[in-house]
Design a protein around this motif. Sequence first.
Motif, PDB file in Angstrom:
ATOM      1  N   ARG A 161       0.823  -1.227   0.000  1.00 24.89           N
ATOM      2  CA  ARG A 161       0.000   0.000   0.000  1.00 24.89           C
ATOM      3  C   ARG A 161       0.853   1.273   0.000  1.00 24.89           C
ATOM      4  NH1 ARG A 161      -1.955  -2.505   4.774  1.00 24.89           N
ATOM      5  NH2 ARG A 161      -2.016  -0.571   5.959  1.00 24.89           N
ATOM      6  N   VAL A 162       2.076   1.188  -0.553  1.00 24.90           N
ATOM      7  CA  VAL A 162       2.997   2.328  -0.511  1.00 24.90           C
ATOM      8  C   VAL A 162       3.197   2.909  -1.903  1.00 24.90           C
ATOM      9  CG1 VAL A 162       5.304   3.120   0.126  1.00 24.90           C
ATOM     10  CG2 VAL A 162       4.193   1.325   1.467  1.00 24.90           C
ATOM     11  N   THR A 163       3.124   4.227  -2.008  1.00 23.47           N
ATOM     12  CA  THR A 163       3.403   4.957  -3.239  1.00 23.47           C
ATOM     13  C   THR A 163       4.565   5.910  -2.989  1.00 23.47           C
ATOM     14  OG1 THR A 163       1.072   4.866  -3.918  1.00 23.47           O
ATOM     15  CG2 THR A 163       2.461   6.535  -4.980  1.00 23.47           C
ATOM     16  N   VAL A 164       5.553   5.894  -3.883  1.00 21.30           N
ATOM     17  CA  VAL A 164       6.713   6.773  -3.748  1.00 21.30           C
ATOM     18  C   VAL A 164       6.509   8.002  -4.623  1.00 21.30           C
ATOM     19  CG1 VAL A 164       9.221   6.980  -3.992  1.00 21.30           C
ATOM     20  CG2 VAL A 164       8.206   4.795  -3.309  1.00 21.30           C
ATOM     21  N   VAL A 165       6.750   9.185  -4.034  1.00 16.70           N
ATOM     22  CA  VAL A 165       6.519  10.449  -4.732  1.00 16.70           C
ATOM     23  C   VAL A 165       7.781  11.301  -4.642  1.00 16.70           C
ATOM     24  CG1 VAL A 165       5.174  12.594  -4.698  1.00 16.70           C
ATOM     25  CG2 VAL A 165       4.039  10.408  -4.281  1.00 16.70           C
ATOM     26  N   GLU A 166       8.055  12.021  -5.696  1.00 16.28           N
ATOM     27  CA  GLU A 166       9.218  12.916  -5.708  1.00 16.28           C
ATOM     28  C   GLU A 166       8.935  14.153  -4.859  1.00 16.28           C
ATOM     29  OE1 GLU A 166      11.375  15.778  -8.971  1.00 16.28           O
ATOM     30  OE2 GLU A 166      11.002  13.677  -9.548  1.00 16.28           O
ATOM     31  N   GLY A 167       9.861  14.463  -3.972  1.00  9.98           N
ATOM     32  CA  GLY A 167       9.698  15.590  -3.072  1.00  9.98           C
ATOM     33  C   GLY A 167      10.161  16.910  -3.665  1.00  9.98           C
ATOM     34  N   GLY A 168       9.907  17.973  -2.901  1.00 16.36           N
ATOM     35  CA  GLY A 168      10.354  19.303  -3.296  1.00 16.36           C
ATOM     36  C   GLY A 168      11.634  19.670  -2.570  1.00 16.36           C
ATOM     37  N   ILE A 169      12.015  20.928  -2.659  1.00 17.31           N
ATOM     38  CA  ILE A 169      13.288  21.353  -2.070  1.00 17.31           C
ATOM     39  C   ILE A 169      13.153  21.669  -0.583  1.00 17.31           C
ATOM     40  CG2 ILE A 169      14.188  22.230  -4.253  1.00 17.31           C
ATOM     41  CD1 ILE A 169      13.412  25.051  -3.345  1.00 17.31           C
ATOM     42  N   THR A 170      11.920  21.743  -0.083  1.00 16.65           N
ATOM     43  CA  THR A 170      11.707  21.988   1.346  1.00 16.65           C
ATOM     44  C   THR A 170      10.679  20.985   1.880  1.00 16.65           C
ATOM     45  OG1 THR A 170       9.873  23.549   1.027  1.00 16.65           O
ATOM     46  CG2 THR A 170      12.126  24.459   1.045  1.00 16.65           C
ATOM     47  N   ARG A 171      10.581  20.932   3.201  1.00  7.01           N
ATOM     48  CA  ARG A 171       9.649  20.008   3.854  1.00  7.01           C
ATOM     49  C   ARG A 171       8.211  20.257   3.405  1.00  7.01           C
ATOM     50  NH1 ARG A 171       8.345  17.008   8.379  1.00  7.01           N
ATOM     51  NH2 ARG A 171       6.420  17.605   9.457  1.00  7.01           N
ATOM     52  N   HIS A 172       7.757  21.532   3.448  1.00  5.95           N
ATOM     53  CA  HIS A 172       6.371  21.830   3.078  1.00  5.95           C
ATOM     54  C   HIS A 172       6.097  21.529   1.608  1.00  5.95           C
ATOM     55  CE1 HIS A 172       4.532  23.086   6.695  1.00  5.95           C
ATOM     56  NE2 HIS A 172       5.135  24.257   6.830  1.00  5.95           N
ATOM     57  N   ARG A 173       7.052  21.820   0.748  1.00  4.45           N
ATOM     58  CA  ARG A 173       6.844  21.517  -0.674  1.00  4.45           C
ATOM     59  C   ARG A 173       6.753  20.006  -0.898  1.00  4.45           C
ATOM     60  NH1 ARG A 173       7.143  25.955  -3.905  1.00  4.45           N
ATOM     61  NH2 ARG A 173       8.178  27.804  -3.028  1.00  4.45           N
ATOM     62  N   SER A 174       7.502  19.246  -0.120  1.00  2.00           N
ATOM     63  CA  SER A 174       7.441  17.787  -0.231  1.00  2.00           C
ATOM     64  C   SER A 174       6.083  17.256   0.240  1.00  2.00           C
ATOM     65  CB  SER A 174       8.563  17.143   0.590  1.00  2.00           C
ATOM     66  OG  SER A 174       9.825  17.390   0.007  1.00  2.00           O
ATOM     67  N   ILE A 175       5.612  17.769   1.364  1.00  4.62           N
ATOM     68  CA  ILE A 175       4.299  17.338   1.856  1.00  4.62           C
ATOM     69  C   ILE A 175       3.208  17.694   0.848  1.00  4.62           C
ATOM     70  CG2 ILE A 175       2.563  17.699   3.654  1.00  4.62           C
ATOM     71  CD1 ILE A 175       4.890  18.108   5.636  1.00  4.62           C
ATOM     72  N   PHE A 176       3.304  18.890   0.286  1.00  6.65           N
ATOM     73  CA  PHE A 176       2.334  19.324  -0.718  1.00  6.65           C
ATOM     74  C   PHE A 176       2.330  18.356  -1.900  1.00  6.65           C
ATOM     75  CE2 PHE A 176       0.865  23.272  -3.373  1.00  6.65           C
ATOM     76  CZ  PHE A 176      -0.418  22.745  -3.415  1.00  6.65           C
ATOM     77  N   ASN A 177       3.513  17.939  -2.343  1.00  7.56           N
ATOM     78  CA  ASN A 177       3.592  16.960  -3.432  1.00  7.56           C
ATOM     79  C   ASN A 177       2.911  15.649  -3.045  1.00  7.56           C
ATOM     80  OD1 ASN A 177       5.009  18.790  -4.920  1.00  7.56           O
ATOM     81  ND2 ASN A 177       6.921  17.634  -4.997  1.00  7.56           N
ATOM     82  N   GLY A 178       3.095  15.239  -1.779  1.00  8.47           N
ATOM     83  CA  GLY A 178       2.454  14.021  -1.318  1.00  8.47           C
ATOM     84  C   GLY A 178       0.944  14.119  -1.332  1.00  8.47           C
TER      85      GLY A 178
END
Length: 418
Positions: free
Chosen positions: A84-101
């Motif tokens: 049940r795991v999906t891998v997503v490319e993150g952003g350059i900061t923590r918040h940008r990564s969460i937003f991508n998720g």
Amino acid sequence: MEPHGRGAAPGGVLVSAVLPAGGSGERLGGATPKQFCAVQGRPLVSYAVRAMERISWISDIVVVVSPENIETMKTIIEKYGHKRVTVVEGGITRHRSIFNGLKVFAENEFSSHLLQKPEVVIIHDAVRPFVEEDIVSKVVMAAKEHGAAGAIRPLVSTVIASAADGCLDHSLERARYRASEMPQAFLFDIIYEAYQQCTDYDLDYGTECLHLALKYCKTNAKLVEGTADLWKVTYKRDLYAAESIIKDNLSQQVCVITNVKETLAQVGFLLPESLKSQIKVEAISVSLSKNDSCLQNIISGQCYNFVCVNDKRWAIQETQELVDVLEKSNIPVLYPVVLILVHLDIPENNSFSIGMEDLTTIKKFARETKKKNILAYGLLIQYKDPLLLQETVNSAAAVIMALIKDRNPELIGQLLVA
């Protein structure tokens, strides 16, 4: 410690989780980001994924990693059998990564496989490996009612502010403040709207998701008192602490297996009794080949330590049956299993010598089982004086506990004497 079957979420809501794992780990030091550092032979991020995965009512787990670590993360998922795991490319900061998720649930153009949008989404750091279902459930239920919720802990130290000259300006009243921890949970529409409205400054320099829900959606988060195990691996010393906790969790139970021969009956009774003062003991007093169902039940009960007592010359063939059962269970994939081969020696005289053939047999067996993440050790109990048998067994129990608690892969194949 293993995932259960799928079940209903608290309150019947659809729940998913986003795990940001894109940090560089600068404070940890070293070239490897902390989320990929090995703890008991397994990457730290795998423990955090498993913590969410074992909660049956979490539908999807999104792990957000930096672009250069996407293949590494996919390899981890495959190697350790995560579901049940999906891998997503993150952003350059923590918040940008969460937003991508979060976008994986809401924007078709961001993902080739759009996941079902949850009613509640959990956000949890990939370097907090010890979160339990109880606190996750409490945070999810609070988020369903209030729109947002997060775990908190009391401050350990008083927070002070310094003046421009580097001197004390003022201190905060510690009793009024709390440390914000993870997990946090949100109604998906609230946190997603908050991120959509975020300024670049918030996305680049902010750290607190609860603050975004308050600032952009006027949602006051419910604060839930967390437990002491919610801490975050930040520094190198934290890795040692995490390893210590995992070793302790793995050292709660041992299965002692003996055959039915009369020569083993006394030791087969005394050894479990001696161990019971230090660890939960399951004892099997029949042949492994005739006791597969009982052994399966013990393994499925999350036992990671086994002691095989025999008066044969190390009984490698019989012990191999246990190794085969363990391998089929996939238990060693996740955690190192300790296997101690205890040989009961009842010499006719006062001398007994261990030959090179014995040592070679043990070492060869241990090298093969180590490839399967099973750590095998040899232990000799010399039954010379019946009056000293209890003392000898107590010594053997102490050695067994030391091997179980330490789980040192460098000592595999060694023959110890009690």
